[in-house]
Design an enzyme around this catalytic site. Sequence first.
Site, PDB file in Angstrom:
ATOM      1  N   ASP A 150      -6.836  -4.349   4.183  1.00 43.29           N
ATOM      2  CA  ASP A 150      -5.733  -5.175   3.687  1.00 43.29           C
ATOM      3  C   ASP A 150      -5.780  -6.609   4.207  1.00 43.29           C
ATOM      4  OD1 ASP A 150      -4.396  -3.017   2.290  1.00 43.29           O
ATOM      5  OD2 ASP A 150      -3.857  -2.243   4.259  1.00 43.29           O
TER       6      ASP A 150
ATOM      7  N   ASP B 169       0.855  -1.176   0.000  1.00 38.07           N
ATOM      8  CA  ASP B 169       0.000   0.000   0.000  1.00 38.07           C
ATOM      9  C   ASP B 169       0.899   1.237   0.000  1.00 38.07           C
ATOM     10  OD1 ASP B 169       0.987  -0.159   2.546  1.00 38.07           O
ATOM     11  OD2 ASP B 169      -0.914   0.174   3.567  1.00 38.07           O
TER      12      ASP B 169
ATOM     13  N   ASP C  61      -1.798  -1.871   6.349  1.00 41.75           N
ATOM     14  CA  ASP C  61      -2.015  -1.467   7.735  1.00 41.75           C
ATOM     15  C   ASP C  61      -3.486  -1.322   8.084  1.00 41.75           C
ATOM     16  OD1 ASP C  61      -2.589   0.711   6.228  1.00 41.75           O
ATOM     17  OD2 ASP C  61      -1.290   2.122   7.288  1.00 41.75           O
TER      18      ASP C  61
END
Length: 897
Positions: free
Chosen positions: A625, A347, A621
């Site tokens: 996810d 990410d 995080d």
Amino acid sequence: MSTTPVSPISHSSHLGLTSAEVATSRKKYGSNELTPPKKESLWKKFLEKFEDPIIIILLVAMFLSLGVSCYEYFVIGERSLALFLEPAGVLLAVLLATGVAFYFELQSEKEFEILNQVNEDILYKVYRDGQISQILKKELVVGDVVLLETGEEVPADGTLIECISLQMDESSLTGEPHIEKSTNPEDFDSEATYPTNYICRGTSVLDGHCIFKIDKVGDATEYGRVYEGAQMDNSVKTPLNNQLDGLADLITKVSYAIAILILVGSAIIYAMQGGFSNADWAHTLSYFLQKVMIAVTVIVVAVPEGLPMSVTLSLAYSMRSMMKTNNLVRRMHACETMGAATVICTDKTGTLTQNRMTVTDTSFVEGTSLQLVHLSMAVNSTAHLDQHDSEHPTVLGNPTEGALLLWLHQQGLDYKELRQDYPLVSQLPFSTERKYMASVIQIDGVDHLLIKGAPEIVMQHCSLSTATRSHYEDLLLSYQSRAMRTIGFAYAPLDGATPFVDNKLAVDALTFIGVVGISDPIRPEVPAAIQSCTDAGIQVKIVTGDTSGTAKEIGRQIGLWDDSCTERNIITGAEFAQMSDEELASRVQDVRIVSRARPMDKERLVRLLQEQGEVVAVTGDGTNDAPALNRAHVGLSMGDGTSVAKEASDITILDNSFASISKAVMWGRSLYLNIQRFILFQMTINVAACIIVLIGAFLDTESPLTVTQMLWVNLIMDTFAALALASLPPSSRVMKSKPRKQTDNIISPAMAKRIFGLGSFFVVLLFAVMQYFKHAEVTTLTEFSFAELGRHFFDFNQGAFSSYELTVFFCFFVFLQFWNMFNAKAFHSGKSALADLKHCRNFLFIASIIVIGQVVITTFGGEMFRVEPLDLVSWAIIVLSTSLVLWCGEVFRWCKK
């Protein structure tokens, strides 16, 4: 003095559900609770350790060995408990390997125990039966109308009915900490991950307030789907598991083949000697039982008892050592699997960037008072700073406004003092419709209007020359091309004028102050880490909820996006969702950026890459996810990530930095190399031992090694060797090679040549020593004669070993392994085995223990180990003569350079 405008939400028209409608809704759609994950029992976790193929072979060998021992003890009548030392030793090896793995994973589980806790005891303001009531989060149902204010977390998914200045933190679902929401169709963002008039469970209100109607509750919410995805059974086998399966299969076939060869060969020799014609079935049965015992011994010797221990110790050592590089490993296998990664899906926010909005550039009109600049940032704001850590204050509230306060902090100014010195007279809060906020304060007794917002809107209310306007328009384009957020500032003395009418600015001809560019800067160490991964043959893909423009700019700054990239290299979440798996199969390898990604997009991307044979690591995080973290071969959560993300991950990156991920890859590759080094070490000895046993069986020769000696060699010493090789420090050299393929055998062709080449050399050497000792009366090694050695090499007549000869042979065998351990240390290093010893203190310490242990056993082992003490001259000759193994290896490595 004017009053602060208020933007009210009308409550009178919201009656909400009746009690009967609540019951009906709960019956139809369920409650607003998430189904908790099923916890695995400790027994099941422990028994899973026995699924390792090498462990299974060891268990089979143990039962075969136990059967032979029982036969010798109860049937033949050899009443010696030493017969059971071999199966006991194998059992000890199994319990140590499984126990260590279980212990370390259990310890890590405790560190993550609280991570999946969800608090359901929060009260929310809800319209029921025409009244506002406070209802527990878990009691909410589909159809409920909920009122939310700044700071509150959204309890369920729903559609906005009304909202004022609503700004949401969607980082838990999309990774984006600042999203503006609206019920005005003109403000709808067609590229938004979730509709502009829709809010989701798990997100929170940064600013403003709203009323929304619940559409989905519990597991049906987007958060619930992600939470459920985080608990999906991950049946993806790690590359090391696959390779150990292959090695176990090879060892099984080879050991069984040798065992069958012994039995068939023995039968042929027995027939040629006329054994079957004697019709003495008792003698025949006894003969073949003896050969069966030898065959079982071969199987036990062929199985590398120390391998599971080596793998476990290597993983456990790396697991603890990786903490020093900010990698908290939860699942042991992840240490090694990181080294096999071919794709990293990461990410953006917090991993590649600092997740800290920062003023990157400023441009104020020449001659503007700095006091006005400071007041425009400090007073015309709703954000705050938490300054418990004075060096690194954190933002409370809108992150963009917080960036301005941080900028003031860097200038040595205290925003709170400015607010105290210049209190608000009135304020018009920011709204997505207006795209600006305004405040009135008194400066030297005169009311001044301060306005802050989208620069193009602010400039519409200002008197600007054509040149100045053109300059700032070009500057804004420059900022936007670099994915910056921009804020413009202006002011005006009021001189009694009314600043606001109907919640809108009523003053024009403002004086323009200037603009600032705000961005979430990339972490300074990230470009080098990305380059390191790229050089190591690893693809890096950005998966973010941010816009395509911002994602491209971040990709450009870290080196993933350049002029060679085309639209084929980027895809939006909407496009990704519309394409079938077949269509995506031909494109996923080219994709470098997925923008506006939704939670399950990342998981789908990981699955498609895995189907193409890639070993995928995923960083994240947020709760969004979790499914991808769980699906991946290795999931890497961030230290400040959500509890659901951490629970789904295998490794937590404590400092949130991508640089720590590249270090994890280096550790993983070094760990795998250390496992290969141990296999090279042990399999060389196993080949030698198997062939010696095989030759002894055909020549009907007494074995010069007892069961207890083999136990020391095959188990205890191999365990020490496993510790020594597992403790070798990581090398950055491993990052210069490409990732290994999943189809690769753990024993590479180069290793196979070394194993059989050196193993054959050991066989010849050991056979020569065995033949010499069997036919020559050796009382001291100073009497050793090469002429006698040559004369007795092909003497296959019966002979016997003295106690001294057996002791020397045992020590000779052990020190061949000892020096071979140094050769194994140098494997694939391109260096001498004696290089970097000052950085290998653990290796030298354990090597010293092996030497001391051998001396102690030889001196005090007596009848149990069938040894006697040796004099210093004998020790010196044994150590020096066997060290030729190391020196020959050094010459070979020097020639290879």
